[in-house]
Design a protein around this motif. Structure first.
Motif, PDB file in Angstrom:
ATOM      1  N   ALA A  22       0.491  -1.388 -76.352  1.00 59.85           N
ATOM      2  CA  ALA A  22       0.979  -2.079 -75.153  1.00 59.85           C
ATOM      3  C   ALA A  22      -0.206  -2.655 -74.381  1.00 59.85           C
ATOM      4  O   ALA A  22      -1.332  -2.141 -74.452  1.00 59.85           O
ATOM      5  CB  ALA A  22       1.777  -1.118 -74.282  1.00 59.85           C
ATOM      6  N   LEU A  26      -0.062  -2.903 -68.303  1.00 61.14           N
ATOM      7  CA  LEU A  26       1.087  -2.009 -68.311  1.00 61.14           C
ATOM      8  C   LEU A  26       0.649  -0.563 -68.518  1.00 61.14           C
ATOM      9  O   LEU A  26       1.076   0.334 -67.786  1.00 61.14           O
ATOM     10  CB  LEU A  26       2.083  -2.446 -69.392  1.00 61.14           C
ATOM     11  CG  LEU A  26       3.392  -1.678 -69.471  1.00 61.14           C
ATOM     12  CD1 LEU A  26       4.144  -1.715 -68.151  1.00 61.14           C
ATOM     13  CD2 LEU A  26       4.257  -2.239 -70.597  1.00 61.14           C
ATOM     14  N   ASP A  41      10.506  -7.769 -71.855  1.00 58.65           N
ATOM     15  CA  ASP A  41       9.221  -8.068 -72.474  1.00 58.65           C
ATOM     16  C   ASP A  41       9.343  -9.514 -72.951  1.00 58.65           C
ATOM     17  O   ASP A  41       9.970  -9.799 -73.973  1.00 58.65           O
ATOM     18  CB  ASP A  41       8.942  -7.097 -73.623  1.00 58.65           C
ATOM     19  CG  ASP A  41       7.545  -7.246 -74.212  1.00 58.65           C
ATOM     20  OD1 ASP A  41       6.795  -8.144 -73.785  1.00 58.65           O
ATOM     21  OD2 ASP A  41       7.217  -6.473 -75.125  1.00 58.65           O
ATOM     22  N   CYS A  44       7.526 -11.478 -76.452  1.00 56.35           N
ATOM     23  CA  CYS A  44       7.082 -10.109 -76.762  1.00 56.35           C
ATOM     24  C   CYS A  44       6.223  -9.980 -78.002  1.00 56.35           C
ATOM     25  O   CYS A  44       5.554  -8.963 -78.167  1.00 56.35           O
ATOM     26  CB  CYS A  44       8.290  -9.189 -76.874  1.00 56.35           C
ATOM     27  SG  CYS A  44       9.352  -9.526 -78.297  1.00 56.35           S
ATOM     28  N   GLY A  47       6.150  -6.578 -79.772  1.00 55.50           N
ATOM     29  CA  GLY A  47       6.924  -5.780 -78.827  1.00 55.50           C
ATOM     30  C   GLY A  47       6.403  -4.418 -78.447  1.00 55.50           C
ATOM     31  O   GLY A  47       7.179  -3.551 -78.041  1.00 55.50           O
ATOM     32  N   ASN A  49       4.893  -3.648 -75.779  1.00 50.58           N
ATOM     33  CA  ASN A  49       5.250  -3.448 -74.365  1.00 50.58           C
ATOM     34  C   ASN A  49       6.700  -2.981 -74.240  1.00 50.58           C
ATOM     35  O   ASN A  49       7.009  -2.107 -73.431  1.00 50.58           O
ATOM     36  CB  ASN A  49       5.061  -4.746 -73.569  1.00 50.58           C
ATOM     37  CG  ASN A  49       3.625  -5.208 -73.568  1.00 50.58           C
ATOM     38  OD1 ASN A  49       2.698  -4.404 -73.528  1.00 50.58           O
ATOM     39  ND2 ASN A  49       3.432  -6.510 -73.622  1.00 50.58           N
ATOM     40  N   ALA A  50       7.575  -3.559 -75.024  1.00 48.97           N
ATOM     41  CA  ALA A  50       8.996  -3.172 -74.997  1.00 48.97           C
ATOM     42  C   ALA A  50       9.158  -1.712 -75.398  1.00 48.97           C
ATOM     43  O   ALA A  50       9.957  -0.983 -74.802  1.00 48.97           O
ATOM     44  CB  ALA A  50       9.804  -4.079 -75.923  1.00 48.97           C
ATOM     45  N   VAL A  60      15.720  -2.087 -72.069  1.00 50.05           N
ATOM     46  CA  VAL A  60      14.762  -3.148 -72.353  1.00 50.05           C
ATOM     47  C   VAL A  60      15.356  -4.259 -73.209  1.00 50.05           C
ATOM     48  O   VAL A  60      16.025  -4.000 -74.201  1.00 50.05           O
ATOM     49  CB  VAL A  60      13.524  -2.568 -73.078  1.00 50.05           C
ATOM     50  CG1 VAL A  60      12.483  -3.649 -73.331  1.00 50.05           C
ATOM     51  CG2 VAL A  60      12.926  -1.421 -72.290  1.00 50.05           C
ATOM     52  N   ALA A  62      13.797  -7.582 -75.314  1.00 48.74           N
ATOM     53  CA  ALA A  62      12.564  -8.166 -75.840  1.00 48.74           C
ATOM     54  C   ALA A  62      12.905  -9.537 -76.405  1.00 48.74           C
ATOM     55  O   ALA A  62      13.719  -9.636 -77.310  1.00 48.74           O
ATOM     56  CB  ALA A  62      11.974  -7.258 -76.910  1.00 48.74           C
ATOM     57  N   VAL A 107       7.442  -7.990 -68.122  1.00 49.16           N
ATOM     58  CA  VAL A 107       6.082  -7.899 -68.650  1.00 49.16           C
ATOM     59  C   VAL A 107       5.811  -9.158 -69.462  1.00 49.16           C
ATOM     60  O   VAL A 107       6.613  -9.550 -70.315  1.00 49.16           O
ATOM     61  CB  VAL A 107       5.893  -6.655 -69.540  1.00 49.16           C
ATOM     62  CG1 VAL A 107       4.470  -6.606 -70.092  1.00 49.16           C
ATOM     63  CG2 VAL A 107       6.206  -5.387 -68.762  1.00 49.16           C
ATOM     64  N   SER A 109       2.506 -10.764 -71.643  1.00 51.29           N
ATOM     65  CA  SER A 109       1.171 -10.483 -72.154  1.00 51.29           C
ATOM     66  C   SER A 109       0.735 -11.572 -73.133  1.00 51.29           C
ATOM     67  O   SER A 109       1.415 -11.833 -74.118  1.00 51.29           O
ATOM     68  CB  SER A 109       1.187  -9.120 -72.861  1.00 51.29           C
ATOM     69  OG  SER A 109      -0.031  -8.871 -73.487  1.00 51.29           O
TER      70      SER A 109
END
Length: 193
Positions: A22, A26, A41, A44, A47, A49-50, A60, A62, A107, A109
């Motif tokens: 991640a 985060l 996310d 993503c 994924g 982060n998810a 969540v 994604a 989120v 990224s």
């Protein structure tokens, strides 16, 4: 080659994601996450982060353009017993940003599409959090070379000025460049309650 085909090819041979992958903003700020709520996310990729958001008990979604990345994320979620908390959707974040007041956590990224940025702040529910991390122009080296994908100094602070600042980091080329993440800007902002 279309953008979708490009990203599908990139992720086709990738390994399954893990929570440890991640994004830094985060991982460093999990203490800000709500105990429950809807999270997104956005763009993503694989994924990670998810997975972290689902592990923290959030519902969540994604989204990504690449089916191959979403398939790997689904497999990883199943292996980690997170499949019931996480759903994937093949969706182009540039043409279909999230709807207003639809998420408690978003989120992003290593994805930058400037026309979509205002929609991200609007997509937060009252008290919602935006975690954002991507490359900046003041980086010593590495990352994308195209300036369209590099943040200007202080850009996220200006774009998300309607959000209350919770965390910000932008080291760039200042000081001893052997320490810290010099390539990216990290931001956490909270929507007014």
């Amino acid at each position: 080659m279309s953008q979708r085909a490009k990203w599908n090819a990139r992720y086709a041979s990738a390994e399954l994601p893990t929570v440890k992958q991640a994004c830094e903003v985060l991982r460093r700020n999990t203490g800000l996450l709500p105990e429950q709520g809807r999270a997104l996310d956005l763009a993503c990729g694989l994924g990670a982060n998810a997975l972290l958001l689902a592990e923290y008990g959030l519902e969540v979604q994604a989204w990504d353009l690449a089916d191959s990345a979403l398939e790997k994320l689904g497999a990883a979620a199943s292996q980690l017993n997170l499949a019931t908390a996480l759903s994937t959707l093949q969706r182009d974040a540039e043409t279909e940003p999230p709807e207003p007041s639809s998420f408690d956590v978003i989120v992003v990224s290593r994805f930058l599409h400037r026309p979509s940025l205002p929609a991200l702040a609007q997509a937060l529910r009252p008290g919602g959090l935006l975690f954002y991390q991507t490359f900046n122009r003041d980086k010593p080296a590495g990352g994308p070379g195209n300036p369209d994908f590099l943040l200007e100094p202080g850009e996220l602070l200006a774009v998300f000025s309607s959000l209350q600042l919770r965390f910000y980091q932008e080291y760039g080329r200042t000081g001893d460049q052997q320490y810290g993440n010099r390539h990216e800007t990290l931001f956490v902002g909270q929507a007014p309650r």
